[in-house]
Design an enzyme around this catalytic site. Structure first.
Site, short mmCIF file in Angstrom:
data_model
loop_
_atom_site.label_atom_id
_atom_site.label_comp_id
_atom_site.label_asym_id
_atom_site.label_seq_id
_atom_site.Cartn_x
_atom_site.Cartn_y
_atom_site.Cartn_z
N HIS A 83 49.89 107.15 48.27
CA HIS A 83 49.83 105.68 48.24
C HIS A 83 49.42 105.09 49.58
O HIS A 83 49.63 105.71 50.63
CB HIS A 83 51.16 105.09 47.75
CG HIS A 83 52.31 105.29 48.69
ND1 HIS A 83 52.63 104.38 49.67
CD2 HIS A 83 53.23 106.28 48.79
CE1 HIS A 83 53.70 104.80 50.33
NE2 HIS A 83 54.08 105.96 49.82
N ASP A 85 50.01 101.60 50.40
CA ASP A 85 50.83 100.47 50.87
C ASP A 85 51.94 101.00 51.78
O ASP A 85 52.30 102.18 51.72
CB ASP A 85 51.43 99.71 49.68
CG ASP A 85 52.27 100.60 48.75
OD1 ASP A 85 51.82 101.72 48.44
OD2 ASP A 85 53.38 100.20 48.37
N ASP A 114 54.18 108.19 55.91
CA ASP A 114 54.46 107.64 54.57
C ASP A 114 53.49 106.50 54.28
O ASP A 114 53.84 105.35 54.49
CB ASP A 114 55.91 107.15 54.53
CG ASP A 114 56.30 106.57 53.20
OD1 ASP A 114 55.60 106.82 52.21
OD2 ASP A 114 57.31 105.85 53.14
N GLU A 148 53.46 101.47 45.76
CA GLU A 148 54.56 102.42 45.61
C GLU A 148 55.85 101.85 46.15
O GLU A 148 56.92 102.05 45.60
CB GLU A 148 54.23 103.73 46.35
CG GLU A 148 55.20 104.87 46.08
CD GLU A 148 56.44 104.88 46.98
OE1 GLU A 148 57.46 105.43 46.58
OE2 GLU A 148 56.38 104.32 48.09
N GLU A 149 55.75 101.12 47.26
CA GLU A 149 56.95 100.69 47.98
C GLU A 149 57.68 99.53 47.32
O GLU A 149 58.82 99.27 47.62
CB GLU A 149 56.59 100.31 49.43
CG GLU A 149 55.96 101.44 50.23
CD GLU A 149 56.94 102.57 50.56
OE1 GLU A 149 58.09 102.53 50.10
OE2 GLU A 149 56.52 103.51 51.26
N ASP A 172 54.35 112.84 49.28
CA ASP A 172 55.00 111.60 49.70
C ASP A 172 56.51 111.82 49.86
O ASP A 172 57.29 110.91 49.61
CB ASP A 172 54.71 110.51 48.66
CG ASP A 172 55.21 109.14 49.10
OD1 ASP A 172 55.20 108.87 50.31
OD2 ASP A 172 55.62 108.34 48.22
N HIS A 435 59.95 104.64 56.88
CA HIS A 435 60.62 103.33 56.78
C HIS A 435 61.41 102.99 58.05
O HIS A 435 62.16 102.01 58.04
CB HIS A 435 61.57 103.25 55.57
CG HIS A 435 60.86 103.41 54.25
ND1 HIS A 435 61.39 102.99 53.08
CD2 HIS A 435 59.66 103.95 53.93
CE1 HIS A 435 60.55 103.27 52.08
NE2 HIS A 435 59.50 103.85 52.58
ZN LIG Z 1 55.88 106.87 50.36
#
Ligand SMILES: [Zn+2]
Length: 463
Positions: A83, A85, A114, A148-149, A172, A435
């Site tokens: 992904h 985003d 990520d 995805e997020e 991921d 994150h």
């Molecule tokens: Zn991810």
């Protein structure tokens, strides 16, 4: 087959492309025109598709909801699910979060691990196969998700309009292979209070706590009218249980503030549930008799501080995991009460068994299930050809012969696509900065995962 030499040829391109992609701030913003997730995500999608095209692959933009880059011909398809985003950057970074600064052989930036580094690694893994002259008899498709997020609308759209790969892996999460992801249910229980009696007991005005079902609540509070003194009982309770419930006497009522420790809902044992502490305390004191106190006592006795759902009638286990139970939210006033629970159940167990357990526990309580949402587990046997192949590749490239395929409580992107497992891109023992501030990917790992993904594709083509 190893791809060390081939990947070395592209080293500078891999680094540069990862930096350029990280520099695009692809945080979700409101839709504008035909860009459903905002301009940043759109730019990241267009950048990656045009990079794929420049490397000689077929590309498709799936109506700005997703995209793919494809190599080879054939009926069958090997997918890689990534992904583009990213989550918002947050504060306190050492290097500007979208600068993609290189320091100590690491690329720093939101999305570096990520999932943008892995996107570029996957693309150059395809390029490595192409440049050594492999003509795949299956198609290889790098699928680029864009949401995805924050909701997964990208894959819902993709699945509606595009082909599902025969098998795929998703870079991921973590290495080695994640062959099982626990099932997840989120449910809300509610009760309307009709039966009350003014018997001189402690009157609870409200109980509130929690932010989200999948978080261990670090705060909860109750307001009550203290018809019997409770301060001394509270002191003793805190001392015995190691809880932190503050006592605050106000004009006409008393507030108790419960302080816990937050953690992710998949690992509640790492936190301290502020709601659990509070309801267990309330169960000890002389509450006004009626529906409300019955509700509180029910919660205390069926949940208490348990994180495996045992007293709640859903202490389910299999050979891989046991159920994980998180009491995430509570909201009680004088007329009604509700709680929301996030539970993760073992990978070989069916959701209806969880539901049956909950219904059994609620029998004759008048408490109703008013919301129920579930996600079935993801499960491949450890000897499934997909799992075996990826494990073999991982071992060959890392020399890590002890690692076994793993199961987790969290959900990865792999679950958004049938026939898919998570495979990397974080190596065991490496700091997980997804994150977090100072997210980064080590350059040697970036090159290593390119080799691993190239080998994995090569093997899966021959499966
Ligand atoms: Zn991810």
């Amino acid at each position: 087959m190893t791809f060390e030499k081939t990947v070395q040829i592209f080293k500078d391109d891999i680094i540069k492309s990862t930096q350029e992609l990280v520099q695009i701030k692809s945080v979700k913003t409101p839709a504008v025109g035909d860009m459903p997730f905002g301009k940043g995500i759109q730019d990241a999608l267009e950048y990656t598709l045009s990079l794929g095209k420049s490397l000689g692959f077929k590309t498709k933009n799936v109506d700005n909801h997703a995209g793919y880059i494809e190599f080879g011909e054939g009926k069958e398809m090997v997918g890689i699910l990534c992904h583009l985003d990213v989550v918002p950057e947050g504060d306190h970074w050492t290097y500007a979060p979208f600068s993609a600064t290189i320091a100590d052989d690491k690329i720093y930036g939101r999305g570096a691990i990520d999932d943008k580094g892995p996107v570029i690694a996957s693309l150059y893994a395809m390029k490595s196969l192409k440049d050594i002259g492999i003509v795949p008899k299956k198609r290889i498709r790098l699928i680029l998700g864009t949401d995805e997020e924050s909701g997964g609308k990208c894959m819902a759209y993709y699945l509606k309009h595009e082909e599902v790969p025969t098998v795929s892996f998703s870079p991921d999460a973590d290495f080695p292979v994640i062959h099982g992801e626990m099932g997840i249910v989120v449910f809300k229980l509610e009760k309307t209070f009709t039966d009350k009696c003014d018997d001189g007991g402690i009157k609870v005005l409200s109980v509130k706590g929690g932010n989200a079902p999948n978080m261990v609540p670090d705060y909860a509070e109750v307001r009550l009218i203290e018809n019997h003194p409770i301060e001394a009982i509270l002191k003793a309770f805190n001392a015995t249980n190691g809880t932190q419930i503050e006592y605050i006497k106000e004009d006409t009522f008393t507030t108790l503030k419960s302080h816990g420790v937050s953690a992710h809902g998949s690992t509640p044992e790492k936190g301290k549930n502020a709601i659990s502490a509070l309801i267990q305390f309330l169960d000890l004191v002389d509450l006004e008799i009626g529906d409300q106190s019955n509700f509180i006592r029910f919660l205390s006795r069926t949940i208490g501080s348990e994180t495996n759902g045992e007293s709640f009638g859903i202490g389910l286990k299999d050979e891989y995991n046991e159920l994980v139970f998180n009491l995430g939210l509570i909201d009680i006033d004088e007329n009604q009460g509700s709680i929301t629970v996030n539970a993760r159940y073992p990978i070989t167990i069916k959701e209806k068994l969880v539901r049956a357990g909950v219904e059994g526990t609620l029998q004759n309580t008048g408490i109703e299930i008013t919301k129920w949402a579930g996600k079935e587990p993801l499960f491949f046997k450890p000897n499934h050809p997909l799992v075996k192949t990826l494990m073999k590749v991982y071992r060959e490239h890392t020399g890590d012969l002890d690692s076994k395929p793993i199961t987790i409580g969290g959900g990865t992107y792999a679950r958004s696509m049938p026939n898919s497992v998570a495979f990397g891109a974080l190596f065991p023992g490496k700091a997980d900065t997804m994150h977090q501030r100072d997210e980064h990917i080590e350059i040697r790992d970036l090159l290593k995962i390119t080799e691993i993904y190239a080998s994995a594709l090569y093997e899966l083509l021959n499966l």
